[in-house]
Motif scaffolding. Structure first.
Motif, PDB file in Angstrom:
ATOM      1  N   ASP A  79      68.236  35.872 -47.888  1.00  0.00           N
ATOM      2  CA  ASP A  79      68.399  36.418 -49.236  1.00  0.00           C
ATOM      3  C   ASP A  79      69.853  36.858 -49.440  1.00  0.00           C
ATOM      4  OD1 ASP A  79      68.462  38.141 -51.520  1.00  0.00           O
ATOM      5  OD2 ASP A  79      66.325  38.557 -51.257  1.00  0.00           O
ATOM      6  N   PRO A  80      70.509  36.403 -50.512  1.00  0.00           N
ATOM      7  CA  PRO A  80      71.908  36.784 -50.755  1.00  0.00           C
ATOM      8  C   PRO A  80      72.098  38.292 -50.984  1.00  0.00           C
ATOM      9  CG  PRO A  80      71.048  35.428 -52.564  1.00  0.00           C
ATOM     10  CD  PRO A  80      70.001  35.456 -51.498  1.00  0.00           C
ATOM     11  N   ALA A  81      71.039  39.028 -51.241  1.00  0.00           N
ATOM     12  CA  ALA A  81      71.155  40.482 -51.415  1.00  0.00           C
ATOM     13  C   ALA A  81      71.645  41.158 -50.131  1.00  0.00           C
ATOM     14  CB  ALA A  81      69.814  41.081 -51.826  1.00  0.00           C
ATOM     15  N   HIS A  82      71.515  40.453 -48.994  1.00  0.00           N
ATOM     16  CA  HIS A  82      71.915  41.015 -47.701  1.00  0.00           C
ATOM     17  C   HIS A  82      73.334  40.604 -47.303  1.00  0.00           C
ATOM     18  CE1 HIS A  82      67.756  42.016 -47.632  1.00  0.00           C
ATOM     19  NE2 HIS A  82      67.354  40.794 -47.362  1.00  0.00           N
ATOM     20  N   ARG A  83      74.102  40.175 -48.274  1.00  0.00           N
ATOM     21  CA  ARG A  83      75.465  39.710 -48.011  1.00  0.00           C
ATOM     22  C   ARG A  83      76.424  40.366 -49.004  1.00  0.00           C
ATOM     23  NH1 ARG A  83      73.176  37.807 -43.927  1.00  0.00           N
ATOM     24  NH2 ARG A  83      72.238  35.776 -43.916  1.00  0.00           N
ATOM     25  N   GLY A  84      77.658  40.502 -48.588  1.00  0.00           N
ATOM     26  CA  GLY A  84      78.701  40.992 -49.484  1.00  0.00           C
ATOM     27  C   GLY A  84      78.870  42.493 -49.432  1.00  0.00           C
ATOM     28  N   PRO A  85      79.866  42.997 -50.159  1.00  0.00           N
ATOM     29  CA  PRO A  85      80.212  44.422 -50.081  1.00  0.00           C
ATOM     30  C   PRO A  85      79.124  45.367 -50.609  1.00  0.00           C
ATOM     31  CG  PRO A  85      81.491  43.317 -51.791  1.00  0.00           C
ATOM     32  CD  PRO A  85      80.743  42.248 -51.057  1.00  0.00           C
ATOM     33  N   ASP A  86      78.256  44.880 -51.485  1.00  0.00           N
ATOM     34  CA  ASP A  86      77.186  45.720 -52.027  1.00  0.00           C
ATOM     35  C   ASP A  86      75.832  45.368 -51.405  1.00  0.00           C
ATOM     36  OD1 ASP A  86      78.953  47.044 -53.775  1.00  0.00           O
ATOM     37  OD2 ASP A  86      78.823  45.386 -55.207  1.00  0.00           O
ATOM     38  N   ALA A  87      75.853  44.897 -50.168  1.00  0.00           N
ATOM     39  CA  ALA A  87      74.632  44.433 -49.495  1.00  0.00           C
ATOM     40  C   ALA A  87      73.598  45.547 -49.360  1.00  0.00           C
ATOM     41  CB  ALA A  87      74.987  43.896 -48.112  1.00  0.00           C
ATOM     42  N   ILE A  88      72.342  45.129 -49.501  1.00  0.00           N
ATOM     43  CA  ILE A  88      71.226  46.011 -49.140  1.00  0.00           C
ATOM     44  C   ILE A  88      70.574  45.402 -47.900  1.00  0.00           C
ATOM     45  CG2 ILE A  88      70.833  46.898 -51.468  1.00  0.00           C
ATOM     46  CD1 ILE A  88      68.369  45.029 -51.585  1.00  0.00           C
ATOM     47  N   ALA A  89      70.066  46.263 -47.050  1.00  0.00           N
ATOM     48  CA  ALA A  89      69.512  45.816 -45.774  1.00  0.00           C
ATOM     49  C   ALA A  89      68.062  45.368 -45.920  1.00  0.00           C
ATOM     50  CB  ALA A  89      69.594  46.946 -44.760  1.00  0.00           C
ATOM     51  N   PRO A  90      67.630  44.414 -45.087  1.00  0.00           N
ATOM     52  CA  PRO A  90      66.194  44.112 -45.032  1.00  0.00           C
ATOM     53  C   PRO A  90      65.442  45.384 -44.629  1.00  0.00           C
ATOM     54  CG  PRO A  90      67.470  42.474 -43.799  1.00  0.00           C
ATOM     55  CD  PRO A  90      68.412  43.588 -44.164  1.00  0.00           C
ATOM     56  N   PRO A  91      64.213  45.548 -45.066  1.00  0.00           N
ATOM     57  CA  PRO A  91      63.478  46.779 -44.750  1.00  0.00           C
ATOM     58  C   PRO A  91      63.422  47.109 -43.262  1.00  0.00           C
ATOM     59  CG  PRO A  91      62.283  45.498 -46.371  1.00  0.00           C
ATOM     60  CD  PRO A  91      63.439  44.659 -45.915  1.00  0.00           C
ATOM     61  N   THR A  92      63.315  46.098 -42.409  1.00  0.00           N
ATOM     62  CA  THR A  92      63.195  46.358 -40.974  1.00  0.00           C
ATOM     63  C   THR A  92      64.490  46.880 -40.342  1.00  0.00           C
ATOM     64  OG1 THR A  92      63.574  43.999 -40.603  1.00  0.00           O
ATOM     65  CG2 THR A  92      61.277  44.770 -40.569  1.00  0.00           C
ATOM     66  N   PHE A  93      65.571  46.938 -41.099  1.00  0.00           N
ATOM     67  CA  PHE A  93      66.839  47.458 -40.586  1.00  0.00           C
ATOM     68  C   PHE A  93      66.706  48.896 -40.100  1.00  0.00           C
ATOM     69  CE2 PHE A  93      71.079  49.306 -40.854  1.00  0.00           C
ATOM     70  CZ  PHE A  93      71.890  48.313 -40.316  1.00  0.00           C
ATOM     71  N   VAL A  94      65.764  49.661 -40.648  1.00  0.00           N
ATOM     72  CA  VAL A  94      65.621  51.068 -40.232  1.00  0.00           C
ATOM     73  C   VAL A  94      65.322  51.198 -38.740  1.00  0.00           C
ATOM     74  CG1 VAL A  94      64.986  51.927 -42.521  1.00  0.00           C
ATOM     75  CG2 VAL A  94      63.189  51.253 -40.902  1.00  0.00           C
ATOM     76  N   VAL A  95      64.854  50.120 -38.103  1.00  0.00           N
ATOM     77  CA  VAL A  95      64.594  50.147 -36.661  1.00  0.00           C
ATOM     78  C   VAL A  95      65.881  50.404 -35.883  1.00  0.00           C
ATOM     79  CG1 VAL A  95      63.904  48.680 -34.717  1.00  0.00           C
ATOM     80  CG2 VAL A  95      62.527  48.734 -36.788  1.00  0.00           C
ATOM     81  N   VAL A  96      67.013  49.974 -36.422  1.00  0.00           N
ATOM     82  CA  VAL A  96      68.295  50.151 -35.745  1.00  0.00           C
ATOM     83  C   VAL A  96      68.535  51.632 -35.439  1.00  0.00           C
ATOM     84  CG1 VAL A  96      70.811  49.919 -36.022  1.00  0.00           C
ATOM     85  CG2 VAL A  96      69.291  48.054 -36.739  1.00  0.00           C
ATOM     86  N   VAL A  97      68.209  52.494 -36.358  1.00  0.00           N
ATOM     87  CA  VAL A  97      68.419  53.934 -36.140  1.00  0.00           C
ATOM     88  C   VAL A  97      67.152  54.623 -35.634  1.00  0.00           C
ATOM     89  CG1 VAL A  97      67.965  54.618 -38.528  1.00  0.00           C
ATOM     90  CG2 VAL A  97      69.408  56.031 -37.131  1.00  0.00           C
ATOM     91  N   SER A  98      65.999  54.155 -36.039  1.00  0.00           N
ATOM     92  CA  SER A  98      64.764  54.871 -35.702  1.00  0.00           C
ATOM     93  C   SER A  98      64.392  54.795 -34.231  1.00  0.00           C
ATOM     94  CB  SER A  98      63.601  54.398 -36.571  1.00  0.00           C
ATOM     95  OG  SER A  98      63.274  53.061 -36.298  1.00  0.00           O
ATOM     96  N   HIS A  99      64.742  53.719 -33.539  1.00  0.00           N
ATOM     97  CA  HIS A  99      64.330  53.631 -32.137  1.00  0.00           C
ATOM     98  C   HIS A  99      64.957  54.744 -31.297  1.00  0.00           C
ATOM     99  CE1 HIS A  99      68.091  51.404 -31.283  1.00  0.00           C
ATOM    100  NE2 HIS A  99      67.865  51.709 -30.022  1.00  0.00           N
ATOM    101  N   HIS A 100      66.153  55.207 -31.656  1.00  0.00           N
ATOM    102  CA  HIS A 100      66.772  56.321 -30.924  1.00  0.00           C
ATOM    103  C   HIS A 100      65.978  57.615 -31.131  1.00  0.00           C
ATOM    104  CE1 HIS A 100      70.198  54.001 -29.663  1.00  0.00           C
ATOM    105  NE2 HIS A 100      70.453  53.643 -30.908  1.00  0.00           N
ATOM    106  N   ALA A 101      65.442  57.784 -32.318  1.00  0.00           N
ATOM    107  CA  ALA A 101      64.634  58.984 -32.591  1.00  0.00           C
ATOM    108  C   ALA A 101      63.328  58.939 -31.807  1.00  0.00           C
ATOM    109  CB  ALA A 101      64.363  59.094 -34.092  1.00  0.00           C
ATOM    110  N   TRP A 102      62.650  57.775 -31.798  1.00  0.00           N
ATOM    111  CA  TRP A 102      61.396  57.666 -31.041  1.00  0.00           C
ATOM    112  C   TRP A 102      61.641  57.907 -29.558  1.00  0.00           C
ATOM    113  CZ3 TRP A 102      57.310  58.300 -33.715  1.00  0.00           C
ATOM    114  CH2 TRP A 102      57.140  57.717 -34.967  1.00  0.00           C
ATOM    115  N   GLU A 103      62.780  57.452 -29.036  1.00  0.00           N
ATOM    116  CA  GLU A 103      63.094  57.649 -27.619  1.00  0.00           C
ATOM    117  C   GLU A 103      63.100  59.124 -27.242  1.00  0.00           C
ATOM    118  OE1 GLU A 103      66.850  55.639 -27.136  1.00  0.00           O
ATOM    119  OE2 GLU A 103      65.883  53.824 -26.389  1.00  0.00           O
ATOM    120  N   GLN A 104      63.547  59.984 -28.150  1.00  0.00           N
ATOM    121  CA  GLN A 104      63.556  61.416 -27.852  1.00  0.00           C
ATOM    122  C   GLN A 104      62.152  61.914 -27.517  1.00  0.00           C
ATOM    123  OE1 GLN A 104      66.260  64.049 -30.288  1.00  0.00           O
ATOM    124  NE2 GLN A 104      66.116  62.239 -31.617  1.00  0.00           N
ATOM    125  N   MET A 105      61.163  61.446 -28.279  1.00  0.00           N
ATOM    126  CA  MET A 105      59.790  61.863 -28.020  1.00  0.00           C
ATOM    127  C   MET A 105      59.280  61.231 -26.725  1.00  0.00           C
ATOM    128  SD  MET A 105      56.326  61.438 -30.323  1.00  0.00           S
ATOM    129  CE  MET A 105      56.062  59.704 -29.944  1.00  0.00           C
TER     130      MET A 105
END
Length: 143
Positions: A36-62
């Protein structure tokens, strides 16, 4: 002391801020085959699953909390639900916080309900609710 009902309400510190760039979004989109071109360029929005990039560090704490006595090899991820408040955008700085919402102990099984909040500054981005089944090691298994 293994995880118990007394751990309900425990909240772990937020993860370090993760700066989201258009490049990181494009790399993630490429990795999952998203064109999807929405995921490209300076105003890109991330695919929904992108939150895993940051969330896995939080789950690791638990999962790594020595007080809970959890072992990943004995955990089954039973259920997960995501509620998105807005898309992740290039320029966001994301952080994630995990809270243990409820613990039920049934024999040698722990049923852990937890939630994760992903924010960009003070703005909510995504809420995830998950259920994990953890099998306690029995005396026979550890002998």
């Amino acid at each position: 002391m293994p995880i118990s009902e007394a751990h309900a309400g425990r909240t772990y510190p937020p993860t370090a801020p993760y700066p989201v760039s258009a490049t990181k979004i494009a790399e993630f989109a490429d990795a999952i085959g998203e064109t999807d071109p929405a995921h490209r360029g300076p105003d890109a929005i991330a695919p929904p699953t992108f939150v895993v990039v940051v969330s896995h560090h939080a789950w690791e704490q638990m999962f790594d909390d020595p007080e809970l006595g959890l072992a990943l090899r004995r955990i089954v991820h039973g259920d997960q639900k995501f509620t998105f408040h807005r898309p992740v955008r290039a320029g966001d700085e994301l952080a994630a916080t995990v809270t243990i919402d409820k613990v039920r102990v049934r024999g040698s099984a722990d049923i852990i309900s937890a939630s994760l909040e992903v924010t960009a500054g003070d703005e909510p981005v995504c809420t995830a609710a998950a259920t994990f089944f953890h099998s306690r090691e029995t005396a026979e298994a550890s002998a």
